[in-house]
Design an enzyme around this catalytic site. Structure first.
Site, PDB file in Angstrom:
ATOM      1  N   SER A  10       0.849  -1.187   0.000  1.00 56.46           N
ATOM      2  CA  SER A  10       0.000   0.000   0.000  1.00 56.46           C
ATOM      3  C   SER A  10       0.894   1.250   0.000  1.00 56.46           C
ATOM      4  CB  SER A  10      -0.960  -0.038   1.186  1.00 56.46           C
ATOM      5  OG  SER A  10      -2.041   0.852   0.990  1.00 56.46           O
TER       6      SER A  10
ATOM      7  N   ASP B 271      -8.668  -5.614  -5.995  1.00 61.99           N
ATOM      8  CA  ASP B 271      -8.407  -4.595  -4.974  1.00 61.99           C
ATOM      9  C   ASP B 271      -9.404  -3.444  -5.124  1.00 61.99           C
ATOM     10  OD1 ASP B 271      -7.316  -2.685  -3.229  1.00 61.99           O
ATOM     11  OD2 ASP B 271      -5.267  -3.332  -3.651  1.00 61.99           O
TER      12      ASP B 271
ATOM     13  N   HIS C 234      -7.260  -5.908  -1.385  1.00 62.70           N
ATOM     14  CA  HIS C 234      -6.087  -5.125  -0.993  1.00 62.70           C
ATOM     15  C   HIS C 234      -5.122  -5.928  -0.131  1.00 62.70           C
ATOM     16  CE1 HIS C 234      -3.797  -1.511  -0.670  1.00 62.70           C
ATOM     17  NE2 HIS C 234      -3.936  -1.418   0.634  1.00 62.70           N
TER      18      HIS C 234
END
Length: 322
Positions: free
Chosen positions: A184, A264, A296
């Site tokens: 991320s 995601d 994610h």
């Protein structure tokens, strides 16, 4: 991180032992959840009027390992850091280095808690010295520390470099073999590292990276970078796909693995596609690992395990360790 109670009588610290604590409260009952460096998992205590009355039983599985972690600080800014060495390391020679940061808002990683460092320790046991650094932008230090990234996310990378170089003077870190991995915000940071500082980083794994901040949630991004219509330069500076280093032939082309779940719904898969397209246009070799049907994070145990093994294989290949 401690829990405090504030009322008309003043401020009282509820948690006592060193560690990471959180709490919820209703009426006179408080549930205090505590994680400490020397104990796996967390302990939940029930307090009534501030006094312990019960402990909530935990059935969480024991991880079967304990991290060999040193919490310290690095650089002139005293950046919070964690250093993890292989369990069997006896101090014989320098180790290849793996930076394992998140490094951004809402995500502190340098914590006085046991389970927070288990994945980093697993990587350390594969033969790396692992460094985790909470640079500017991460919470838990001061408002000014969090706000320092306003208008420029790239200061996060500056702090990773500063911490790394300082720690190398005190720990067995081989600065000729340095890799970085992240997910991320940490994935964006890993991509930024190999593209803009190939003099420091020799390989990177960018997991679910935000490659172009114009594609990410406005309520998050505009809080830090402002309105893209009035601050386009902030978005360009913090973007991976507009990086001038992409087309610079003078810079070494460091190995980069991009990992992204096709389902995601947080950092959408278009981020990985856009970065791969920009790298291809610039003639930069890279690897893309799409995770079919994964969001994610990776909830499937088998997928998560194999993903770790693939990352280790990439790191060892890229750093010439096999």
């Amino acid at each position: 991180m401690h829990v405090y109670r504030v009322n008309e009588l003043g401020v009282e610290r509820v948690s006592q032992e060193p560690g990471v604590h959180s709490a919820v409260r209703s009426g006179s009952v408080t549930v205090l959840v505590s994680a400490t460096p020397g104990r796996a998992g967390s302990v939940a205590q029930v307090l009534r009027d501030g006094k312990p009355t019960a402990t909530i039983t935990s059935y969480a599985e024991d991880p079967g390992m304990s991290p060999r972690v040193t919490l310290t600080e690095g650089g002139a800014r005293r950046i919070p850091c964690a250093v993890l060495l292989p369990q069997d390391h006896q101090g014989d020679g320098r180790l290849p280095v793996l930076l394992d940061p998140y490094g951004g808002p809402h995500g502190p990683r340098v914590l006085a808690a046991h389970n927070a460092h288990l994945t980093s320790q697993w990587f350390a046991d594969q033969g790396f010295a692992v460094v985790v650094a909470d640079g500017r932008g991460t919470p838990g230090r001061s408002p000014a520390w969090e706000k320092a990234i306003r208008g420029d996310f790239t200061v996060s990378l500056d702090d990773q470099v500063e911490a790394l170089r300082d720690l190398a003077e005190r720990y067995p870190l081989d600065l000729d073999r340095v890799a970085i991995r992240g997910w991320s915000y940490g994935g964006w940071l890993a991509g930024l590292a190999v593209l803009r500082r190939p003099d420091v980083f020799h390989a990177g794994i960018a997991g679910a990276p935000v490659t172009d901040w114009r594609l990410y949630d406005t309520h998050y991004t505009e809080r830090y970078l402002g309105d893209p219509r009035t601050s386009p330069e902030a978005y360009a500076k913090s973007s991976l796909v507009t990086d001038e280093g992409l087309s610079s032939p003078a810079e070494p082309h460091r190995p980069l693995m991009i990992v992204h779940g096709t389902a995601d719904d947080n950092v959408v898969f278009a981020h990985a596609l856009r970065l791969s397209s920009a790298l291809l246009s610039a003639g930069r070799p890279h690897e893309v690992l799409p995770l079919s049907g994964v969001t994610h994070m990776t909830p499937q145990e088998q997928v998560a395990e194999n993903l770790l093994l693939l990352q280790v294989d990439f790191l060892k290949r890229s750093l010439g360790l096999r």
